[in-house]
Scaffold this motif. Structure first.
Motif, PDB file in Angstrom:
ATOM      1  N   GLY A   1       0.792  -1.190   0.138  1.00  0.00           N
ATOM      2  CA  GLY A   1      -0.070  -0.043   0.136  1.00  0.00           C
ATOM      3  C   GLY A   1       1.017   1.240   0.071  1.00  0.00           C
ATOM      4  N   HIS A   2       1.938   1.198   0.675  1.00  0.00           N
ATOM      5  CA  HIS A   2       2.697   2.405   1.018  1.00  0.00           C
ATOM      6  C   HIS A   2       3.434   2.606  -0.428  1.00  0.00           C
ATOM      7  CE1 HIS A   2       1.948   3.780   5.098  1.00  0.00           C
ATOM      8  NE2 HIS A   2       2.188   2.630   5.469  1.00  0.00           N
ATOM      9  N   ARG A   3       3.900   1.423  -0.960  1.00  0.00           N
ATOM     10  CA  ARG A   3       4.763   1.460  -2.110  1.00  0.00           C
ATOM     11  C   ARG A   3       3.790   2.082  -3.328  1.00  0.00           C
ATOM     12  NH1 ARG A   3       8.154  -3.357  -0.213  1.00  0.00           N
ATOM     13  NH2 ARG A   3      10.047  -2.140   0.634  1.00  0.00           N
ATOM     14  N   ASP A   4       2.760   1.543  -3.534  1.00  0.00           N
ATOM     15  CA  ASP A   4       1.798   2.001  -4.452  1.00  0.00           C
ATOM     16  C   ASP A   4       1.517   3.680  -4.388  1.00  0.00           C
ATOM     17  OD1 ASP A   4      -0.292   1.501  -6.454  1.00  0.00           O
ATOM     18  OD2 ASP A   4      -1.738   1.984  -5.093  1.00  0.00           O
ATOM     19  N   ILE A   5       1.441   4.060  -3.040  1.00  0.00           N
ATOM     20  CA  ILE A   5       1.089   5.689  -2.792  1.00  0.00           C
ATOM     21  C   ILE A   5       2.456   6.257  -3.247  1.00  0.00           C
ATOM     22  CG2 ILE A   5       1.049   7.397  -0.925  1.00  0.00           C
ATOM     23  CD1 ILE A   5      -0.791   5.302   0.573  1.00  0.00           C
ATOM     24  N   LEU A   6       3.631   5.783  -3.085  1.00  0.00           N
ATOM     25  CA  LEU A   6       4.921   6.344  -3.410  1.00  0.00           C
ATOM     26  C   LEU A   6       4.951   6.567  -4.896  1.00  0.00           C
ATOM     27  CD1 LEU A   6       7.781   7.781  -2.705  1.00  0.00           C
ATOM     28  CD2 LEU A   6       8.651   5.348  -2.584  1.00  0.00           C
ATOM     29  N   ARG A   7       4.771   5.535  -5.568  1.00  0.00           N
ATOM     30  CA  ARG A   7       4.723   5.431  -7.102  1.00  0.00           C
ATOM     31  C   ARG A   7       3.724   6.728  -7.481  1.00  0.00           C
ATOM     32  NH1 ARG A   7       1.493   3.412 -10.562  1.00  0.00           N
ATOM     33  NH2 ARG A   7       0.187   2.099  -9.102  1.00  0.00           N
ATOM     34  N   LYS A   8       2.613   6.802  -6.969  1.00  0.00           N
ATOM     35  CA  LYS A   8       1.712   7.711  -7.604  1.00  0.00           C
ATOM     36  C   LYS A   8       2.262   8.983  -7.190  1.00  0.00           C
ATOM     37  CE  LYS A   8      -2.440   4.439  -7.406  1.00  0.00           C
ATOM     38  NZ  LYS A   8      -3.419   4.315  -6.797  1.00  0.00           N
ATOM     39  N   SER A   9       2.874   9.217  -6.011  1.00  0.00           N
ATOM     40  CA  SER A   9       3.366  10.498  -5.694  1.00  0.00           C
ATOM     41  C   SER A   9       4.506  11.026  -6.514  1.00  0.00           C
ATOM     42  CB  SER A   9       3.801  10.458  -4.070  1.00  0.00           C
ATOM     43  OG  SER A   9       2.917  10.350  -3.357  1.00  0.00           O
ATOM     44  N   LEU A  10       5.335  10.084  -6.791  1.00  0.00           N
ATOM     45  CA  LEU A  10       6.337  10.282  -7.842  1.00  0.00           C
ATOM     46  C   LEU A  10       5.719  10.744  -9.156  1.00  0.00           C
ATOM     47  CD1 LEU A  10       9.006   7.561  -6.915  1.00  0.00           C
ATOM     48  CD2 LEU A  10       9.198  10.025  -6.489  1.00  0.00           C
ATOM     49  N   ASP A  11       4.841   9.815  -9.678  1.00  0.00           N
ATOM     50  CA  ASP A  11       4.215  10.343 -10.837  1.00  0.00           C
ATOM     51  C   ASP A  11       3.661  11.697 -11.130  1.00  0.00           C
ATOM     52  OD1 ASP A  11       4.562   7.713 -11.714  1.00  0.00           O
ATOM     53  OD2 ASP A  11       2.448   7.026 -11.401  1.00  0.00           O
ATOM     54  N   GLU A  12       2.964  12.143  -9.793  1.00  0.00           N
ATOM     55  CA  GLU A  12       2.497  13.626  -9.748  1.00  0.00           C
ATOM     56  C   GLU A  12       3.898  14.532  -9.711  1.00  0.00           C
ATOM     57  OE1 GLU A  12       0.277  16.682  -9.418  1.00  0.00           O
ATOM     58  OE2 GLU A  12      -0.391  14.791  -9.783  1.00  0.00           O
ATOM     59  N   ILE A  13       4.630  14.184  -9.020  1.00  0.00           N
ATOM     60  CA  ILE A  13       5.939  15.148  -9.024  1.00  0.00           C
ATOM     61  C   ILE A  13       6.403  15.319 -10.255  1.00  0.00           C
ATOM     62  CG2 ILE A  13       8.433  15.345  -8.174  1.00  0.00           C
ATOM     63  CD1 ILE A  13       7.385  13.735  -5.703  1.00  0.00           C
ATOM     64  N   PHE A  14       6.572  14.355 -11.212  1.00  0.00           N
ATOM     65  CA  PHE A  14       7.327  14.429 -12.432  1.00  0.00           C
ATOM     66  C   PHE A  14       6.324  14.698 -13.450  1.00  0.00           C
ATOM     67  CE2 PHE A  14      10.148  10.986 -10.252  1.00  0.00           C
ATOM     68  CZ  PHE A  14      11.195  11.923  -9.983  1.00  0.00           C
ATOM     69  N   LYS A  15       5.113  15.189 -13.366  1.00  0.00           N
ATOM     70  CA  LYS A  15       4.345  15.686 -14.504  1.00  0.00           C
ATOM     71  C   LYS A  15       4.947  16.803 -15.143  1.00  0.00           C
ATOM     72  CE  LYS A  15      -0.239  13.867 -13.253  1.00  0.00           C
ATOM     73  NZ  LYS A  15      -1.657  14.284 -12.539  1.00  0.00           N
ATOM     74  N   ASP A  16       5.599  17.814 -14.184  1.00  0.00           N
ATOM     75  CA  ASP A  16       6.049  18.927 -14.749  1.00  0.00           C
ATOM     76  C   ASP A  16       7.449  18.479 -15.438  1.00  0.00           C
ATOM     77  OD1 ASP A  16       4.290  20.612 -13.342  1.00  0.00           O
ATOM     78  OD2 ASP A  16       5.223  20.563 -11.382  1.00  0.00           O
ATOM     79  N   GLU A  17       7.744  18.993 -16.689  1.00  0.00           N
ATOM     80  CA  GLU A  17       9.065  18.687 -17.221  1.00  0.00           C
ATOM     81  C   GLU A  17       9.927  19.652 -17.464  1.00  0.00           C
ATOM     82  OE1 GLU A  17       7.890  16.400 -21.145  1.00  0.00           O
ATOM     83  OE2 GLU A  17       6.795  15.090 -20.108  1.00  0.00           O
ATOM     84  N   TYR A  18      11.309  19.291 -17.402  1.00  0.00           N
ATOM     85  CA  TYR A  18      12.208  20.397 -17.476  1.00  0.00           C
ATOM     86  C   TYR A  18      13.156  19.917 -18.740  1.00  0.00           C
ATOM     87  CZ  TYR A  18      10.158  22.345 -13.552  1.00  0.00           C
ATOM     88  OH  TYR A  18       9.197  22.841 -12.505  1.00  0.00           O
ATOM     89  N   PRO A  19      13.957  20.656 -19.307  1.00  0.00           N
ATOM     90  CA  PRO A  19      15.198  20.313 -20.153  1.00  0.00           C
ATOM     91  C   PRO A  19      15.920  19.470 -19.465  1.00  0.00           C
ATOM     92  CG  PRO A  19      14.530  22.617 -20.739  1.00  0.00           C
ATOM     93  CD  PRO A  19      14.040  22.161 -19.430  1.00  0.00           C
ATOM     94  N   GLN A  20      16.612  18.326 -19.968  1.00  0.00           N
ATOM     95  CA  GLN A  20      17.748  17.642 -19.559  1.00  0.00           C
ATOM     96  C   GLN A  20      18.936  18.337 -19.266  1.00  0.00           C
ATOM     97  OE1 GLN A  20      18.471  13.836 -18.932  1.00  0.00           O
ATOM     98  NE2 GLN A  20      16.474  14.294 -18.066  1.00  0.00           N
ATOM     99  N   GLU A  21      19.120  19.455 -20.100  1.00  0.00           N
ATOM    100  CA  GLU A  21      20.292  20.511 -20.034  1.00  0.00           C
ATOM    101  C   GLU A  21      20.345  21.081 -18.712  1.00  0.00           C
ATOM    102  OE1 GLU A  21      18.028  22.537 -23.602  1.00  0.00           O
ATOM    103  OE2 GLU A  21      18.509  20.386 -22.715  1.00  0.00           O
ATOM    104  N   TYR A  22      19.068  21.206 -18.060  1.00  0.00           N
ATOM    105  CA  TYR A  22      18.994  22.214 -16.961  1.00  0.00           C
ATOM    106  C   TYR A  22      18.898  21.225 -15.516  1.00  0.00           C
ATOM    107  CZ  TYR A  22      17.660  25.658 -20.036  1.00  0.00           C
ATOM    108  OH  TYR A  22      17.633  26.693 -21.193  1.00  0.00           O
ATOM    109  N   LEU A  23      17.941  19.913 -15.693  1.00  0.00           N
ATOM    110  CA  LEU A  23      17.593  19.306 -14.555  1.00  0.00           C
ATOM    111  C   LEU A  23      17.858  17.772 -14.943  1.00  0.00           C
ATOM    112  CD1 LEU A  23      16.321  19.067 -11.746  1.00  0.00           C
ATOM    113  CD2 LEU A  23      14.067  18.863 -12.779  1.00  0.00           C
ATOM    114  N   LYS A  24      18.444  17.026 -13.900  1.00  0.00           N
ATOM    115  CA  LYS A  24      18.450  15.593 -14.100  1.00  0.00           C
ATOM    116  C   LYS A  24      18.007  15.067 -12.585  1.00  0.00           C
ATOM    117  CE  LYS A  24      22.176  15.057 -17.630  1.00  0.00           C
ATOM    118  NZ  LYS A  24      23.348  14.599 -17.968  1.00  0.00           N
TER     119      LYS A  24
END
Length: 421
Positions: free
Chosen positions: A202-225
């Motif tokens: 249950g906690h790992r499923d929540i963590l996966r969904k939280s990360l999905d939400e965090i990474f919705k914002d996209e940035y250029p690879q030359e600025y952020l990795k």
């Protein structure tokens, strides 16, 4: 050390290595191009500069003892880091945690941090011509006291940490943009259970969904990795860590993120260096944190030991240097903090130099020909080759103290600066 003696020793070493097919001049050029990301939190025992009303000192991390003269403000942290950079050869980076913002007396909670709180760090790094890396701080906060942040079943708490990391990614991208070198944004969370949980999934499923939400914002690879860091267990999370190695490896592969390998975050009998060639079969890049674990504590000063040597060898032998980002991650408050920095950086550099001084292609040919005795013999011979003389020469040409000379320099800094804090 005497300059003439250093030169003589280097040229003797150069001759010895040439006899096994290694050009030390080429190696020195290669090691000079290896940046190490130096962690700001060794300077002040992970205190940071948040308003104390926002800080909780529970969960996951402990710094023991209290050697005199820790940095008390941003100016002292920067002064200490500049001193460190003056004592190690090569061009390096600085790694910041989010609690090290330039907040002044303002009450800025972590879901409210902005680029303006880190602009002075960017300006400082620009002046020094170095890059910056960045970390969300998901510990030492009342909303982390339960032991769960991104995997918390309480949506309000979870959303707070999601907002914090989203802001960190935005800040990190701006750092990379202004400095002209990508910022590594490394996510580590302390989430886990002190005793045996029932609903790990249950906690790992929540963590996966939280990360999905965090990474919705996209940035250029030359600025952020983006980088994800696992841990075997932590203080207060002995029974289960939500962000396990398997979890983050799967997530990184599936979502094209960097995996952070901290060699203190695995079982003591695991060889972390052995994992690198497996992971890089499936990932484009990795982030490596160099530290030294003793029993259950993963954060002792890095030393030139077998674990660090194997990590360096696996990276160098396989041509992975351009795909690997090297950082330090430890905190020792029992000794002079500048000494802890410099000793750890030099030990890490020495491990990579040692690996670069191997006759890799010769050894691979011997291995392919199944000359196992000859392979073993060469590995033993290399242990007594004069690699220390090559490192001393590296320090000399980069105009930093050679061998034990840095000890006196740090002692003087302690007398003149640290002792007056």
């Amino acid at each position: 050390m005497n300059v003439e003696d250093i030169n003589i020793s280097y040229h003797q070493a150069k001759k010895a290595y040439s006899e096994i097919g290694v050009d030390t001049d080429e190696v020195l050029q290669k090691i000079s191009e290896l940046p190490i990301s130096i962690h700001c939190w060794q300077s002040d025992d992970i205190s940071g500069f948040e308003n104390s009303a926002l800080t909780s000192k529970t969960g996951g991390i402990q710094v023991t003892e209290n050697y005199k003269g820790k940095a008390r403000d941003i100016g002292e942290v920067r002064a200490d880091l500049e001193k460190v950079l003056s004592l190690v050869p090569g061009k390096h980076r600085v790694n910041l945690h989010a609690i090290y913002g330039d907040f002044g007396k303002d009450l800025v909670d972590r879901n409210e941090i902005k680029i303006e709180h880190f602009q002075s760090w960017i300006d400082w790094a620009k002046k020094l011509q170095i890059g910056l890396d960045f970390n969300p701080t998901c510990f030492f906060h009342p909303l982390a006291d339960s032991g769960f942040t991104l995997s918390n079943t309480d949506k309000e708490i979870r959303d707070f940490w999601i907002a914090h990391i989203k802001r960190c990614r935005k800040i990190a991208a701006e750092m990379g943009k202004q400095l002209g070198t990508p910022t590594i944004l490394n996510i580590w969370i302390p989430d886990g259970a002190k005793d045996i949980p029932i609903d790990r999934n249950g906690h790992r499923d929540i963590l996966r969904k939280s990360l999905d939400e965090i990474f919705k914002d996209e940035y250029p690879q030359e600025y952020l990795k983006d980088s994800l860091e696992s841990k075997l267990f932590g203080i207060g999370a002995e029974a289960m860590t939500v962000g396990s190695s398997e979890f983050y490896l799967g997530y990184a592969i599936g979502n094209k993120k960097l995996l952070c390998i901290d060699n203190g975050h695995f079982h003591p009998t695991e060889q972390v260096g052995d994992k690198i060639s497996s992971i890089l079969q499936f990932l484009k890049e990795i982030n490596v944190h160099l530290t030294r674990s003793i029993r259950w504590d993963s954060d002792h000063v890095t030393t030139f030991n077998e674990d660090i040597i194997l990590i360096a060898q696996e990276i160098i032998r396989n041509g992975f240097l351009q795909r690997t980002h090297i950082s330090l991650d430890y905190f020792d408050a029992s000794i002079n903090r500048i000494g802890a920095y410099v000793t750890g950086i030099r030990a890490s550099q020495l491990a990579f130099l040692y690996a670069m001084l191997e006759p890799t292609e010769k050894l691979k040919t011997i291995e392919k020909e199944k000359k196992n005795f000859q392979r073993l013999a060469y590995l033993e011979i290399l242990k007594s080759m004069p690699f220390g003389a090559v490192y001393d020469y590296f320090c000399l040409v980069k105009k930093v103290p050679v061998a034990k000379d840095y000890i006196a320099d740090i002692e003087q800094y302690e007398r003149q600066v640290i002792s007056k804090r």
